[in-house]
Scaffold this active site. Structure first.
Site, PDB file in Angstrom:
ATOM      1  N   SER A  72       0.693  -1.234   0.123  1.00 48.59           N
ATOM      2  CA  SER A  72      -0.069  -0.121  -0.046  1.00 48.59           C
ATOM      3  C   SER A  72       0.906   1.261  -0.138  1.00 48.59           C
ATOM      4  O   SER A  72       2.108   0.992   0.271  1.00 48.59           O
ATOM      5  CB  SER A  72      -0.981   0.088   1.216  1.00 48.59           C
ATOM      6  OG  SER A  72      -0.150  -0.118   2.254  1.00 48.59           O
ATOM      7  N   GLY A  75       1.927   3.737  -4.853  1.00 51.52           N
ATOM      8  CA  GLY A  75       1.729   3.973  -6.102  1.00 51.52           C
ATOM      9  C   GLY A  75       1.261   3.093  -7.221  1.00 51.52           C
ATOM     10  O   GLY A  75       1.269   3.386  -8.328  1.00 51.52           O
ATOM     11  N   SER A  79      -5.480   1.391  -3.136  1.00 53.39           N
ATOM     12  CA  SER A  79      -6.564   1.778  -2.647  1.00 53.39           C
ATOM     13  C   SER A  79      -7.619   1.624  -3.720  1.00 53.39           C
ATOM     14  O   SER A  79      -8.803   1.117  -3.224  1.00 53.39           O
ATOM     15  CB  SER A  79      -6.475   3.063  -1.994  1.00 53.39           C
ATOM     16  OG  SER A  79      -6.399   4.168  -2.954  1.00 53.39           O
ATOM     17  N   ALA A  80      -7.201   1.914  -4.924  1.00 47.32           N
ATOM     18  CA  ALA A  80      -8.405   1.829  -6.040  1.00 47.32           C
ATOM     19  C   ALA A  80      -8.787   0.264  -6.134  1.00 47.32           C
ATOM     20  O   ALA A  80     -10.109  -0.025  -6.228  1.00 47.32           O
ATOM     21  CB  ALA A  80      -7.795   2.301  -7.221  1.00 47.32           C
ATOM     22  N   ALA A  81      -7.594  -0.637  -5.910  1.00 47.67           N
ATOM     23  CA  ALA A  81      -7.820  -2.030  -6.062  1.00 47.67           C
ATOM     24  C   ALA A  81      -8.793  -2.545  -5.164  1.00 47.67           C
ATOM     25  O   ALA A  81      -9.953  -3.208  -4.995  1.00 47.67           O
ATOM     26  CB  ALA A  81      -7.071  -2.938  -6.199  1.00 47.67           C
ATOM     27  N   ASP A 123      -6.715   5.291 -11.964  1.00 49.13           N
ATOM     28  CA  ASP A 123      -6.426   4.099 -11.013  1.00 49.13           C
ATOM     29  C   ASP A 123      -7.727   3.094 -10.893  1.00 49.13           C
ATOM     30  O   ASP A 123      -7.625   2.116 -10.906  1.00 49.13           O
ATOM     31  CB  ASP A 123      -6.038   4.396  -9.538  1.00 49.13           C
ATOM     32  CG  ASP A 123      -4.701   5.013  -9.432  1.00 49.13           C
ATOM     33  OD1 ASP A 123      -3.934   5.469 -10.455  1.00 49.13           O
ATOM     34  OD2 ASP A 123      -4.158   5.077  -8.388  1.00 49.13           O
TER      35      ASP A 123
HETATM   36  C1  MEV Z   1      -0.065   9.338  -9.668  1.00 54.07           C
HETATM   37  O1  MEV Z   1      -0.112   7.842  -9.785  1.00 54.07           O
HETATM   38  C2  MEV Z   1      -0.172   9.665 -10.963  1.00 54.07           C
HETATM   39  C3  MEV Z   1      -0.259  11.321 -11.356  1.00 54.07           C
HETATM   40  O2  MEV Z   1      -0.344  11.766 -12.603  1.00 54.07           O
HETATM   41  C4  MEV Z   1      -1.552  11.664 -10.625  1.00 54.07           C
HETATM   42  C5  MEV Z   1      -2.791  11.386 -11.464  1.00 54.07           C
HETATM   43  O3  MEV Z   1      -2.903  10.848 -12.490  1.00 54.07           O
HETATM   44  O4  MEV Z   1      -3.863  11.494 -10.748  1.00 54.07           O
HETATM   45  C6  MEV Z   1       0.962  12.196 -10.683  1.00 54.07           C
END
Ligand code: MEV
Length: 289
Positions: A72, A75, A79-81, A123
């Site tokens: 977690s 990146g 959280s979306a999953a 996401d």
């Molecule tokens: C974060 O995973 C990716 C960014 O482009 C933010 C987004 O797309 O919402 C930084």
């Protein structure tokens, strides 16, 4: 009782630039989160604001059990999953009949609410539908699946997507004449990469250029640079930051026979590697057991 799982995601190209309407490419990846929901009068949940919001917004009550292979706050869209898999399991267990579109839409709303305004629609879409997705503004298009051998390197350095997005926004206010052309160039690299998705060498070069442009935006980190250089030296076609940067993860595109070497080299630095590839399914019903 209903069990559903959902995949993680990586940005292959275009993070940060997508926030300004430029194209980006994200992809669902193999490590999954699995969520079991059971109707219950005395519900017990994992203490996650995402799960609480899934129940509040659907008006049902149940118990939840989560198993995750996805780290977690790194990146990789955990959280979306969790949110998409929980909504799918709730819909199944309580017979609500949500479509995938409905799940992706609700999951994004929940992320926005929990994260107080800012949430990535990428996401929730990618984890719900799976595959490789080209994002341009509000439009999302699934690209033909490719067998990409990826190695992710998790720096284990904690980072905040909101702070990184803010950092780019401030840079843009201060020096638009420098930052806007960088965002423009990231968009151009993404469009070039879309034409080379099945050609690993040019695709890897696009990743290297995208990485340099993200560094120029100021979202790099010494640990990310170290892992990117380590992966390239161990034989990757290309490597870059993935996601918001400032910590979190990088991703390397590798020849099939170099995956383990690249992963080993990343682990030897003290970071954590994940060997992975494309997930084409998105949310999926699992056998209860
Ligand atoms: C974060 O995973 C990716 C960014 O482009 C933010 C987004 O797309 O919402 C930084």
């Amino acid at each position: 009782m209903a069990t559903w799982s959902a995949p993680g995601k990586v940005f292959l190209f275009g993070e940060h630039a997508v926030v300004y309407g430029k194209p980006g490419v994200a992809m669902a990846i193999r490590p999954r989160v699995s969520v079991t929901v059971r109707k219950s009068r005395n519900p017990s949940h994992a203490r996650s604001p995402y799960i609480e919001e899934c129940f509040r917004s659907t008006g049902v009550q149940g118990s939840v059990y989560i198993r995750s292979q996805l780290p977690s706050s790194s990146g990789l869209g955990s959280s979306a999953a969790v949110t998409a898999a929980t909504l799918a399991a709730i819909s199944d267990e309580f017979g609500l009949g949500f479509s995938r579109d409905e799940i992706a839409r609700r999951a994004h709303e929940i992320e926005r609410k929990v994260q107080k305004g800012r949430a990535s629609p990428t996401d929730t879409y990618v984890t719900t539908f799976g595959g490789i997705v080209l994002i341009t503004g509000d439009s999302k298009r699934r690209l033909p699946p490719q067998n990409l051998n990826l190695v992710i390197g998790n720096t284990l350095v904690s980072h905040s997507t909101a702070k990184m997005v803010e950092h780019v926004a401030r840079g843009r206010e201060r020096t638009p004449e420098i930052v806007d052309p960088i965002l423009e160039a990231i968009g151009a690299v993404t469009m070039r990469a879309v034409k080379s998705l099945n050609k690993p060498q040019p695709l890897g070069r696009c990743m290297d250029i995208n990485h340099a442009l993200l560094d120029a935006l100021g979202v790099g980190h010494p640990e990310l640079s170290k892992l990117v250089l380590t992966a390239r030296a161990a034989g990757a076609f290309g490597a870059k930051i993935t996601g918001a940067g400032g910590g979190g993860c990088m991703v390397a595109l590798c020849p099939k026979n170099a995956k383990s070497r690249v992963a080993g080299a990343i682990d030897a630095t003290g970071a954590r590697s994940i060997i992975t590839t494309l997930d084409t399914e998105g949310i999926r019903r699992e056998k209860n057991g």
